[in-house]
Write an enzyme that holds these catalytic residues in place. Structure first.
Site, PDB file in Angstrom:
ATOM      1  N   GLU A  47       0.848  -1.196   0.000  1.00  0.00           N
ATOM      2  CA  GLU A  47       0.000   0.000   0.000  1.00  0.00           C
ATOM      3  C   GLU A  47       0.880   1.242   0.000  1.00  0.00           C
ATOM      4  O   GLU A  47       1.618   1.481   0.954  1.00  0.00           O
ATOM      5  CB  GLU A  47      -0.896  -0.010   1.238  1.00  0.00           C
ATOM      6  CG  GLU A  47      -1.592   1.302   1.538  1.00  0.00           C
ATOM      7  CD  GLU A  47      -2.174   1.353   2.935  1.00  0.00           C
ATOM      8  OE1 GLU A  47      -2.454   2.474   3.418  1.00  0.00           O
ATOM      9  OE2 GLU A  47      -2.336   0.283   3.567  1.00  0.00           O
ATOM     10  N   THR A  76      -4.441   5.810   2.328  1.00  0.00           N
ATOM     11  CA  THR A  76      -4.804   7.186   2.706  1.00  0.00           C
ATOM     12  C   THR A  76      -5.629   7.824   1.595  1.00  0.00           C
ATOM     13  O   THR A  76      -5.425   8.982   1.214  1.00  0.00           O
ATOM     14  CB  THR A  76      -3.564   8.033   3.055  1.00  0.00           C
ATOM     15  OG1 THR A  76      -2.669   7.255   3.862  1.00  0.00           O
ATOM     16  CG2 THR A  76      -3.954   9.277   3.852  1.00  0.00           C
ATOM     17  N   LYS A 136     -10.765  -2.047   7.609  1.00  0.00           N
ATOM     18  CA  LYS A 136      -9.529  -1.760   8.326  1.00  0.00           C
ATOM     19  C   LYS A 136      -9.894  -1.140   9.673  1.00  0.00           C
ATOM     20  O   LYS A 136     -10.397  -0.024   9.723  1.00  0.00           O
ATOM     21  CB  LYS A 136      -8.674  -0.794   7.500  1.00  0.00           C
ATOM     22  CG  LYS A 136      -7.518  -0.139   8.237  1.00  0.00           C
ATOM     23  CD  LYS A 136      -6.825   0.848   7.315  1.00  0.00           C
ATOM     24  CE  LYS A 136      -5.843   1.727   8.053  1.00  0.00           C
ATOM     25  NZ  LYS A 136      -5.130   2.635   7.137  1.00  0.00           N
TER      26      LYS A 136
END
Length: 217
Positions: A47, A76, A136
């Site tokens: 990521e 993000t 998450k």
């Protein structure tokens, strides 16, 4: 392990591998060498956070560099505009610290999985109902494994990626509490190794996480 078919169910593969490396704040050759070290250590999900300078360029490079060896996504991703930029760069999955249904909708329409950031039961169910295949749970550093255990009681059908507070000494406890996968930032992607150019040490460190994850079933 090679993944020749990029249309596979990435969520299922991620839950099989159990580890997503969170790469933030490094650019250029240092980023590429660090990425190579992590993949050499067995990391299969990378990521690149969108608040890293030049994140789209890193994603593009890594898609080519690690084709068949790892999946490259964007992290993000705070809103639909960021999702658009990430997918234009070639991101294969999206991760966020927050829940924004517009991000899930945008990616789902293009066949891309999103694992959004959530904390409360309400957010978890909202994310699931919006189409997220996993969530998450973030931040967990101050809450610990017991929070996951309590959440999993009524929500055991929703896969949870534990992020924050997870390291080699705590991963087993988080898994026992019900975490299905782990988002690992600085505890895995060690900045001191990257800054000092100790990429072999980074590879060895990644391998320890990968080997531990394999024992968790």
């Amino acid at each position: 392990m090679e993944y020749p078919d990029r249309k596979e169910d990435l969520t299922s593969l991620m839950l099989q591998e159990k580890i997503v490396a969170i790469f933030r704040g490094f650019t250029g050759e240092a980023a590429d060498q660090a990425g190579e070290a992590l993949v050499s250590g067995g990391i299969r999900f990378m990521e690149v956070t969108m608040n890293t300078e030049g994140a789209p360029d890193i994603i593009r490079r890594w898609r080519d560099r690690f084709e068949g060896r790892a999946f490259i996504g964007a992290g993000t991703v705070l809103d639909a505009d960021m999702a658009r930029a990430a997918l234009a760069a070639g991101a294969e999955f999206l991760i966020s610290p927050n829940l924004d249904e517009a991000v899930i909708d945008y990616a789902a329409a293009r066949g891309v999985d999103v694992w959004p950031g959530v904390l409360t039961p309400t957010e978890i169910v909202r994310a699931w109902n919006a189409g997220a295949k996993a969530v998450k749970l973030f931040p967990l550093g101050t809450l610990g494994p017991n929070y996951i255990r309590e959440i999993r009681g009524p929500l055991a059908h929703i896969p949870i990626m534990a992020t924050g507070g997870v390291d080699l000494s705590t991963m087993e406890a988080y898994a026992a509490a019900g975490a299905s996968a782990f988002g690992l930032g600085s505890k895995l992607v060690r900045g001191e190794d990257i800054r000092s150019g100790h990429y072999a040490a980074l590879t060895e460190h990644a391998d320890r996480f990968v080997q531990l994850a394999r024992t968790l079933g």
